[in-house]
Motif scaffolding. Structure first.
Motif, PDB file in Angstrom:
ATOM      1  N   UNK A  22       6.574  -4.694  14.896  1.00 47.84           N
ATOM      2  CA  UNK A  22       5.531  -3.958  14.270  1.00 47.84           C
ATOM      3  C   UNK A  22       6.103  -3.405  12.852  1.00 47.84           C
ATOM      4  N   UNK A  23       7.131  -2.985  12.765  1.00 45.81           N
ATOM      5  CA  UNK A  23       7.742  -2.840  11.604  1.00 45.81           C
ATOM      6  C   UNK A  23       7.842  -3.990  10.603  1.00 45.81           C
ATOM      7  N   UNK A  24       8.362  -5.044  11.181  1.00 46.22           N
ATOM      8  CA  UNK A  24       8.675  -6.665  10.412  1.00 46.22           C
ATOM      9  C   UNK A  24       7.448  -7.024  10.307  1.00 46.22           C
ATOM     10  N   UNK A  25       6.440  -6.849  10.756  1.00 48.95           N
ATOM     11  CA  UNK A  25       5.137  -7.143  10.552  1.00 48.95           C
ATOM     12  C   UNK A  25       4.576  -6.763   9.341  1.00 48.95           C
ATOM     13  N   UNK A  26       4.772  -5.337   9.097  1.00 48.32           N
ATOM     14  CA  UNK A  26       4.325  -4.582   8.035  1.00 48.32           C
ATOM     15  C   UNK A  26       5.088  -5.062   6.757  1.00 48.32           C
ATOM     16  N   UNK A  27       6.635  -5.043   6.982  1.00 49.73           N
ATOM     17  CA  UNK A  27       7.512  -5.398   5.832  1.00 49.73           C
ATOM     18  C   UNK A  27       7.264  -6.838   5.546  1.00 49.73           C
ATOM     19  N   UNK A  28       6.887  -7.631   6.391  1.00 51.10           N
ATOM     20  CA  UNK A  28       6.666  -9.003   6.010  1.00 51.10           C
ATOM     21  C   UNK A  28       5.373  -9.125   5.046  1.00 51.10           C
ATOM     22  N   UNK A  29       4.334  -8.454   5.502  1.00 52.99           N
ATOM     23  CA  UNK A  29       3.158  -8.419   4.792  1.00 52.99           C
ATOM     24  C   UNK A  29       3.483  -8.155   3.076  1.00 52.99           C
ATOM     25  N   UNK A  30       4.444  -7.128   3.025  1.00 53.98           N
ATOM     26  CA  UNK A  30       4.684  -6.700   1.543  1.00 53.98           C
ATOM     27  C   UNK A  30       5.550  -7.916   1.089  1.00 53.98           C
ATOM     28  N   UNK A  31       6.545  -8.408   1.893  1.00 49.62           N
ATOM     29  CA  UNK A  31       7.485  -9.503   1.279  1.00 49.62           C
ATOM     30  C   UNK A  31       6.679 -10.577   0.857  1.00 49.62           C
TER      31      UNK A  31
END
Length: 185
Positions: A22-31
């Motif tokens: 879930x954290x990686x999905x959120x950071x991925x959206x920002x990236x």
């Protein structure tokens, strides 16, 4: 027996890994604005399937084999995900669906005709493709189709439970290195 291990380990991985994912999905959206990468690959019996990973390259990057891609296309987050192998986590869904195994020949692209032919000749497509395997822990990538197909066939003909867990262990702790992205010339 390996399929049972696949189901058990993939289920545990998703159960305990979902907060990190879930954290990686959120950071991925920002990236990149698009945290997942989907690509059609060659599966068991040469049946195509859609492999899912965390995105490590900028959206719009050409869909080519990793050894043909450019390191300049990898985002800073993508470098971290590749180094830690966290980009592979979404493939646990592919394992649960029966499209992949944790250990097996790495699935290639549909246009990698030489590799597909070499693997078909050696019966490699009788097995589910895997997230890791003998080739990956020995840094053999898709740029050497004959060697890769031979290594895949060797692994699948003699795969033991100890090998299965050994390949997973080696990959988790940094030995995996197949499909390296090359710097631009």
């Amino acid at each position: 027996m390996m399929r049972l291990f696949d189901l058990l380990l993939a289920t545990l991985g998703l159960m305990f890994g979902w907060p990190l994912m879930l954290v990686l999905v959120l950071v991925g959206y920002l990236d990149t604005g698009s945290p997942f990468f989907r690509q059609e690959r060659v599966g068991r019996y040469q049946k195509p399937f859609v492999l899912v990973k965390f995105r490590t390259m900028r959206p719009g990057t050409a869909s080519v084999a990793t050894h043909l891609a450019s390191v300049e296309d990898i985002t800073p987050l993508g470098q971290f995900l590749r180094r830690t192998k966290l980009d592979e986590l979404p493939q646990l869904w592919n394992v649960l669906k029966g499209e992949m195994s944790l250990v097996g020949p790495r699935p290639c692209l549909l246009d990698q005709r030489e590799l597909i032919a070499e693997r078909a000749q050696r019966g490699v497509y009788e097995a589910r493709p895997g997230i890791t395997g003998l080739a990956q822990v020995n840094k053999i990538d898709m740029s050497t189709p004959v060697l890769l197909a031979e290594t895949d066939a060797k692994m699948m003909s003699a795969l033991t439970t100890a090998d299965y867990f050994g390949y997973i262990f080696h990959t988790l702790f940094g030995k995996g290195g197949g499909d390296r992205v090359q710097p631009r010339q």
